[in-house]
Design a protein around this motif. Structure first.
Motif, short mmCIF file in Angstrom:
data_model
loop_
_atom_site.label_atom_id
_atom_site.label_comp_id
_atom_site.label_asym_id
_atom_site.label_seq_id
_atom_site.Cartn_x
_atom_site.Cartn_y
_atom_site.Cartn_z
N PRO A 1 18.50 81.29 -25.91
CA PRO A 1 19.91 81.43 -26.26
C PRO A 1 20.74 80.23 -25.83
CG PRO A 1 19.47 82.67 -24.26
CD PRO A 1 18.13 82.12 -24.74
N LEU A 2 20.13 79.28 -25.14
CA LEU A 2 20.87 78.14 -24.62
C LEU A 2 20.90 76.99 -25.62
CD1 LEU A 2 19.81 77.80 -20.88
CD2 LEU A 2 21.56 79.24 -21.92
N THR A 3 22.04 76.32 -25.66
CA THR A 3 22.16 75.09 -26.44
C THR A 3 22.53 73.95 -25.50
OG1 THR A 3 24.52 75.42 -26.92
CG2 THR A 3 22.92 76.34 -28.48
N VAL A 4 22.20 72.73 -25.91
CA VAL A 4 22.54 71.55 -25.13
C VAL A 4 23.16 70.51 -26.05
CG1 VAL A 4 20.22 70.58 -25.38
CG2 VAL A 4 21.70 69.81 -23.51
N GLY A 5 24.22 69.89 -25.58
CA GLY A 5 24.87 68.81 -26.30
C GLY A 5 25.29 67.73 -25.33
N ALA A 6 25.45 66.51 -25.84
CA ALA A 6 25.79 65.37 -25.00
C ALA A 6 27.25 64.97 -25.21
CB ALA A 6 24.88 64.19 -25.32
N VAL A 7 27.91 64.66 -24.10
CA VAL A 7 29.27 64.12 -24.14
C VAL A 7 29.18 62.69 -23.60
CG1 VAL A 7 31.66 64.38 -23.39
CG2 VAL A 7 30.22 66.41 -23.72
N PRO A 8 29.27 61.66 -24.44
CA PRO A 8 29.15 60.29 -23.95
C PRO A 8 30.25 59.95 -22.94
CG PRO A 8 28.92 60.37 -26.34
CD PRO A 8 29.39 61.72 -25.91
N VAL A 9 29.86 59.32 -21.83
CA VAL A 9 30.84 58.98 -20.80
C VAL A 9 30.79 57.53 -20.36
CG1 VAL A 9 31.03 61.32 -19.90
CG2 VAL A 9 29.28 59.81 -18.96
N SER A 10 29.74 56.78 -20.72
CA SER A 10 29.65 55.42 -20.22
C SER A 10 28.65 54.59 -21.02
CB SER A 10 29.26 55.42 -18.74
OG SER A 10 29.04 54.11 -18.27
N ALA A 11 28.93 53.30 -21.10
CA ALA A 11 28.00 52.34 -21.71
C ALA A 11 27.18 51.61 -20.65
CB ALA A 11 28.76 51.35 -22.56
N LYS A 12 27.19 52.10 -19.42
CA LYS A 12 26.51 51.42 -18.31
C LYS A 12 24.99 51.55 -18.47
CE LYS A 12 26.17 51.39 -13.24
NZ LYS A 12 24.79 51.87 -13.08
N ARG A 13 24.33 50.41 -18.59
CA ARG A 13 22.88 50.39 -18.68
C ARG A 13 22.27 50.29 -17.29
NH1 ARG A 13 20.83 46.55 -23.54
NH2 ARG A 13 22.32 47.13 -25.19
N PRO A 14 21.04 50.77 -17.13
CA PRO A 14 20.33 50.47 -15.88
C PRO A 14 20.03 48.98 -15.81
CG PRO A 14 18.89 51.61 -17.43
CD PRO A 14 20.26 51.63 -18.03
N TRP B 1 24.54 55.61 -23.53
CA TRP B 1 23.68 55.22 -22.42
C TRP B 1 23.80 56.20 -21.26
CZ3 TRP B 1 19.78 51.86 -21.94
CH2 TRP B 1 19.62 50.88 -22.93
N VAL B 2 24.99 56.72 -21.02
CA VAL B 2 25.20 57.72 -19.97
C VAL B 2 26.00 58.86 -20.58
CG1 VAL B 2 26.11 58.20 -17.66
CG2 VAL B 2 25.28 55.90 -18.22
N VAL B 3 25.49 60.08 -20.45
CA VAL B 3 26.17 61.23 -21.04
C VAL B 3 26.31 62.34 -20.00
CG1 VAL B 3 25.28 60.72 -23.35
CG2 VAL B 3 24.03 62.32 -21.87
N ALA B 4 27.29 63.20 -20.25
CA ALA B 4 27.36 64.49 -19.57
C ALA B 4 26.66 65.51 -20.46
CB ALA B 4 28.81 64.88 -19.34
N LEU B 5 26.09 66.54 -19.86
CA LEU B 5 25.43 67.58 -20.63
C LEU B 5 26.30 68.82 -20.69
CD1 LEU B 5 21.75 67.44 -19.30
CD2 LEU B 5 22.71 66.31 -21.32
N ARG B 6 26.45 69.35 -21.89
CA ARG B 6 27.14 70.62 -22.11
C ARG B 6 26.08 71.68 -22.41
NH1 ARG B 6 30.16 68.93 -25.80
NH2 ARG B 6 28.69 69.37 -27.48
N LEU B 7 25.88 72.61 -21.49
CA LEU B 7 24.89 73.67 -21.64
C LEU B 7 25.64 74.98 -21.89
CD1 LEU B 7 22.77 72.53 -18.60
CD2 LEU B 7 21.90 72.62 -20.95
#
Length: 305
Positions: free
Chosen positions: A149-162, A182-188
């Motif tokens: 029942p879970l979904t996951v989506g990405a919220v982009p927050v940064s272009a910072k590369r390793p 490159w860096v995202v927050a996860l929305r679960l």
């Protein structure tokens, strides 16, 4: 949705192996202060879990979480895969610790996959041991598994590369719309209850899309790497400010504490650096957060939504 907090430390953990700062010395003297690298375990379905980031502490984190233990068959594991918020070493080195599996499921944005395959050569290193099953991570909410029942989506927050990916060419497939993925927050989100969790262990900025996601979430867990913007400088271990290193500070006019306090959600900090005074349970900074209604996540914490 059940979420297990497996770790809450920034790179190096607390204590860090080569550091004798007050935070690390305190954690050696008081084992209860210790923090493993920031990570979550998310229950996608009965007996099926996903890791959010795969840290160098992965083996120990699994052993400390009974829901992640294998059985009853000798090699049956509840671990179904890994969801990555970025390509940093502290969030990806643990993938190699999963090489005993027949296959490793990895959910990642296009830039993160590109960095791991091209910069770290993860495919060349691991495919002699285990198959890598890649799944795309993008802004749309997608089921975490067919029976989940879970979904996951990405919220982009940064272009910072390793650092290891600084000179990499852009990936051929730029469907994620390149840099900020490159860096995202996860929305679960749990489609059964409608409740959601937003997880952002690295936060270099607070874009409008992140604000909207935070306003609609029931739990928000964000980057608490540094208490103040000048902490890396005043601690004597860095030459750049927190924001220059890709982490919004907790305190100050541009800090995240008051932003979190304005939300209706339960709000928590994770990814604490060893120099962060919050590593000391008696630090006065805890009082500041309590007055704002903001918490500090702890290793082993269970969140049910």
């Amino acid at each position: 949705m059940r979420v297990r907090v497996l770790g809450t430390a920034a790179g190096g953990g607390v204590p860090q192996w080569n550091c004798a700062c007050p935070g690390c010395s305190g954690a050696r003297a008081h084992p209860g202060w210790r923090r493993r690298h920031a990570s979550l375990a998310v229950q996608a379905a009965e007996g099926r879990w996903y890791l959010v980031n795969a840290t160098p502490d992965l083996g120990e984190q699994v052993e400390d979480c009974p829901e992640l233990h294998p059985g009853p068959q000798p090699r049956r594991t509840p671990l179904a895969g890994v969801i990555l918020t970025d390509a940093e070493l502290d969030h990806t080195l643990g993938i190699a610790r999963l090489r005993e599996a027949d296959a490793i499921g990895i959910v990642a944005t296009t830039p993160v996959r590109h960095a791991l395959l091209t910069g770290l050569h993860l495919g060349e290193v691991l495919t002699p041991y285990a198959r890598l099953d890649w799944r795309p991570l993008g802004p749309e909410d997608r089921p975490l598994a067919e029976d989940s029942p879970l979904t996951v989506g990405a919220v982009p927050v940064s272009a910072k590369r390793p650092r290891y990916a600084a000179g990499l060419d852009a990936p051929d497939d730029d469907a994620d719309d390149a840099d900020d993925a490159w860096v995202v927050a996860l929305r679960l989100t749990d489609r059964t209850t409608g409740r959601s969790l937003l997880y952002a262990p690295a936060l270099a900025a607070w874009p409008d899309a992140f604000q909207r996601a935070a306003e609609s979430a029931d739990h928000v867990i964000v980057d608490g790497t540094f208490w103040s913007d000048d902490e890396p400088l005043t601690s004597g271990f860095g030459s750049r400010t927190a924001t220059a290193m890709g982490h919004l500070p907790i305190d100050g006019p541009d800090g995240t504490a008051r932003r979190l306090a304005a939300l209706d959600a339960r709000t928590l900090y994770t990814h604490l650096n060893n120099t962060n005074p919050l590593n000391d349970p008696a630090a006065p900074q805890h009082t500041v957060l309590r007055e704002l209604g903001v918490e500090v996540a702890a290793d082993g914490m269970v969140i049910d939504l």
